[in-house]
Design a protein around this motif. Structure first.
Motif, short mmCIF file in Angstrom:
data_model
loop_
_atom_site.label_atom_id
_atom_site.label_comp_id
_atom_site.label_asym_id
_atom_site.label_seq_id
_atom_site.Cartn_x
_atom_site.Cartn_y
_atom_site.Cartn_z
N ASP A 103 2.27 -0.59 -10.00
CA ASP A 103 1.38 -1.32 -9.09
C ASP A 103 1.46 -0.78 -7.66
OD1 ASP A 103 3.83 -2.22 -8.20
OD2 ASP A 103 3.26 -4.34 -8.12
N GLY A 104 2.02 0.44 -7.51
CA GLY A 104 2.13 1.05 -6.18
C GLY A 104 3.41 0.70 -5.45
N SER A 105 4.27 -0.09 -6.12
CA SER A 105 5.57 -0.44 -5.54
C SER A 105 6.66 0.13 -6.46
CB SER A 105 5.70 -1.96 -5.42
OG SER A 105 5.94 -2.55 -6.68
N THR A 189 2.01 0.76 -1.91
CA THR A 189 1.35 1.84 -1.18
C THR A 189 0.09 1.31 -0.50
OG1 THR A 189 2.17 3.51 -2.69
CG2 THR A 189 0.19 4.06 -1.48
N ILE A 190 -0.18 1.83 0.69
CA ILE A 190 -1.32 1.35 1.49
C ILE A 190 -2.24 2.53 1.84
CG2 ILE A 190 -1.94 0.40 3.75
CD1 ILE A 190 0.47 -1.41 3.54
N ALA A 191 -3.54 2.28 1.83
CA ALA A 191 -4.51 3.32 2.20
C ALA A 191 -5.64 2.73 3.03
CB ALA A 191 -5.07 3.98 0.94
N GLU A 211 -5.54 -2.04 -8.12
CA GLU A 211 -4.38 -2.57 -8.85
C GLU A 211 -3.10 -1.88 -8.43
OE1 GLU A 211 -4.75 -5.17 -10.93
OE2 GLU A 211 -6.85 -5.09 -10.29
N SER A 212 -3.20 -0.72 -7.78
CA SER A 212 -2.00 0.05 -7.45
C SER A 212 -1.91 0.47 -5.99
CB SER A 212 -1.93 1.30 -8.34
OG SER A 212 -3.09 2.11 -8.17
N VAL A 213 -2.91 0.15 -5.19
CA VAL A 213 -2.92 0.52 -3.77
C VAL A 213 -3.51 -0.64 -2.97
CG1 VAL A 213 -3.76 2.16 -2.04
CG2 VAL A 213 -3.28 2.97 -4.36
N ILE A 214 -2.87 -0.99 -1.86
CA ILE A 214 -3.48 -1.95 -0.94
C ILE A 214 -4.44 -1.17 -0.05
CG2 ILE A 214 -3.06 -3.74 0.77
CD1 ILE A 214 -0.14 -3.58 0.06
N VAL A 215 -5.67 -1.61 0.03
CA VAL A 215 -6.69 -0.89 0.81
C VAL A 215 -7.19 -1.79 1.94
CG1 VAL A 215 -8.91 0.29 0.73
CG2 VAL A 215 -7.36 0.42 -1.25
N GLU A 230 3.61 -5.94 4.83
CA GLU A 230 3.88 -5.13 3.64
C GLU A 230 3.98 -3.64 3.95
OE1 GLU A 230 2.53 -5.02 -1.06
OE2 GLU A 230 1.62 -6.45 0.33
N LEU A 231 3.25 -3.17 4.97
CA LEU A 231 3.29 -1.75 5.30
C LEU A 231 4.70 -1.30 5.66
CD1 LEU A 231 2.15 1.02 5.91
CD2 LEU A 231 1.43 0.19 8.15
N VAL A 232 5.36 -2.00 6.58
CA VAL A 232 6.69 -1.56 7.01
C VAL A 232 7.70 -1.72 5.87
CG1 VAL A 232 7.51 -3.75 8.04
CG2 VAL A 232 8.34 -1.55 8.91
N ARG A 233 7.52 -2.71 5.03
CA ARG A 233 8.43 -2.86 3.89
C ARG A 233 8.27 -1.70 2.92
NH1 ARG A 233 10.11 -8.76 3.13
NH2 ARG A 233 9.36 -9.78 5.03
N HIS A 234 7.02 -1.24 2.73
CA HIS A 234 6.83 -0.08 1.86
C HIS A 234 7.42 1.18 2.51
CE1 HIS A 234 5.16 2.13 -1.49
NE2 HIS A 234 4.86 3.08 -0.62
N LYS A 235 7.33 1.28 3.81
CA LYS A 235 7.96 2.42 4.51
C LYS A 235 9.46 2.43 4.29
CE LYS A 235 4.47 4.44 6.70
NZ LYS A 235 4.16 5.88 6.51
N ILE A 236 10.07 1.23 4.28
CA ILE A 236 11.50 1.12 4.00
C ILE A 236 11.79 1.53 2.56
CG2 ILE A 236 13.39 -0.54 3.74
CD1 ILE A 236 12.23 -2.00 6.22
N LEU A 237 10.95 1.09 1.64
CA LEU A 237 11.07 1.49 0.23
C LEU A 237 11.06 3.01 0.13
CD1 LEU A 237 9.00 -0.07 -2.69
CD2 LEU A 237 9.33 2.39 -2.52
N ASP A 238 10.13 3.65 0.83
CA ASP A 238 10.01 5.12 0.79
C ASP A 238 11.24 5.82 1.36
OD1 ASP A 238 7.55 5.28 -0.46
OD2 ASP A 238 6.41 5.58 1.39
N VAL A 239 11.72 5.35 2.50
CA VAL A 239 12.86 6.05 3.13
C VAL A 239 14.12 5.89 2.27
CG1 VAL A 239 13.77 4.25 4.69
CG2 VAL A 239 13.89 6.64 5.36
#
Length: 275
Positions: A103-105, A189-191, A211-215, A230-239
């Motif tokens: 789901d992009g997470s 993930t965000i786009a 279903e897999s990207v927040i737009v 959610e954006l900064v939390r995903h950035k933390i997930l990535d790092v």
């Protein structure tokens, strides 16, 4: 602490975010000192690609590792789940060049790995214990990522987005499996809608859907958020995922507007100095 691996095999199927290809991923237990190793089951000889910072070859919209001419990309969400669950050794068999996007997470990977169980091994765990400040800067874009000595694993991240809908977001977490599952794993993930056509013309984002990207666009979000920030939390997930390419981290990560390029450069620096 002892090294770990999975207690049993775990399977997850889906579509690759950028390739748009169907893929089956089979995660298998591995002996001590194996590391996290991707195995391309779709290629002759089933070549292995070690998930280590030294093998990073691209960071355009995702993290790619390559070894002996064979690659896998968009590995950061899976690597993040491994890091959060303290998994040291695993074979990750893929029948395509990219893990599923889910789901992009990383939540589906977190649950799949945890359901397989964790097995302790006889060998001692080797952590990247940060002994001083290590920092990577992008002065042109006012971005940086650094890691400081700290008895634990903490991530403090400031996300800076010029869009009025997002702006500046900040989060600071002491990472544990429980905290990660509650506060980070489901961040997706965000786009920006206007970027999607350009990405697809470059052969990227072919498997991305609502279903897999927040737009988002200039009016608002096209799908509901899991978190207001959610954006900064995903950035933390990535790092967390990118830095796992150095190894398990004991330190405090501090980042401002960092992405895969800076994250993996820091991972390489840590590996060269402390690995």
């Amino acid at each position: 602490m002892q090294q770990t691996t999975l207690a049993a095999e775990a399977v997850y199927k889906g579509i690759g975010l950028h390739s748009g290809r169907e893929v089956q991923m089979v995660m298998k237990p591995a002996p001590a000192n194996t590391g996290l190793v991707f195995v391309r089951m779709d290629l002759d000889g089933n070549p292995k690609i070690h998930a280590t910072a030294a093998n990073v070859t691209s960071t355009m919209r995702a993290t790619t590792v390559e070894e002996n001419g064979c690659k896998v990309f968009t590995i950061e969400h899976l690597m993040s789940a491994f890091h959060a669950l303290n998994i040291d050794n695993c074979y990750i068999e893929l029948d395509a060049e990219e893990p599923p996007v889910a789901d992009g997470s990383s939540l589906a990977f977190f649950h799949t790995i945890r359901s397989a169980g964790v097995k302790e091994l006889a060998a001692e765990r080797r952590e990247i214990v940060v002994d001083k400040v290590y920092r990577i800067d992008d002065d042109e874009h006012n971005r940086f990522v650094m890691v400081l000595p700290y008895d634990g694993f903490r991530v403090s991240f400031t996300s800076v987005n010029p869009h009025k809908l997002i702006g500046i977001q900040y989060e600071n977490f002491e990472i544990s499996p429980e905290l990660y599952e509650q506060e980070i794993a489901s961040a997706r993930t965000i786009a920006y809608e206007k970027e999607i056509e350009a990405l697809r013309s470059m052969g990227l984002g072919l498997g991305g859907t609502l279903e897999s990207v927040i737009v988002y666009n200039d009016e608002g979000w096209l799908n509901p958020l899991h978190f207001e920030d959610e954006l900064v939390r995903h950035k933390i997930l990535d790092v967390i995922g990118d830095l796992r390419l150095a190894g398990p981290i004991r330190g405090h990560v501090v980042a401002v507007a960092s992405g895969h390029a800076l994250n993996t450069r820091l991972a390489k620096k840590l590996l060269e100095n402390l690995g």
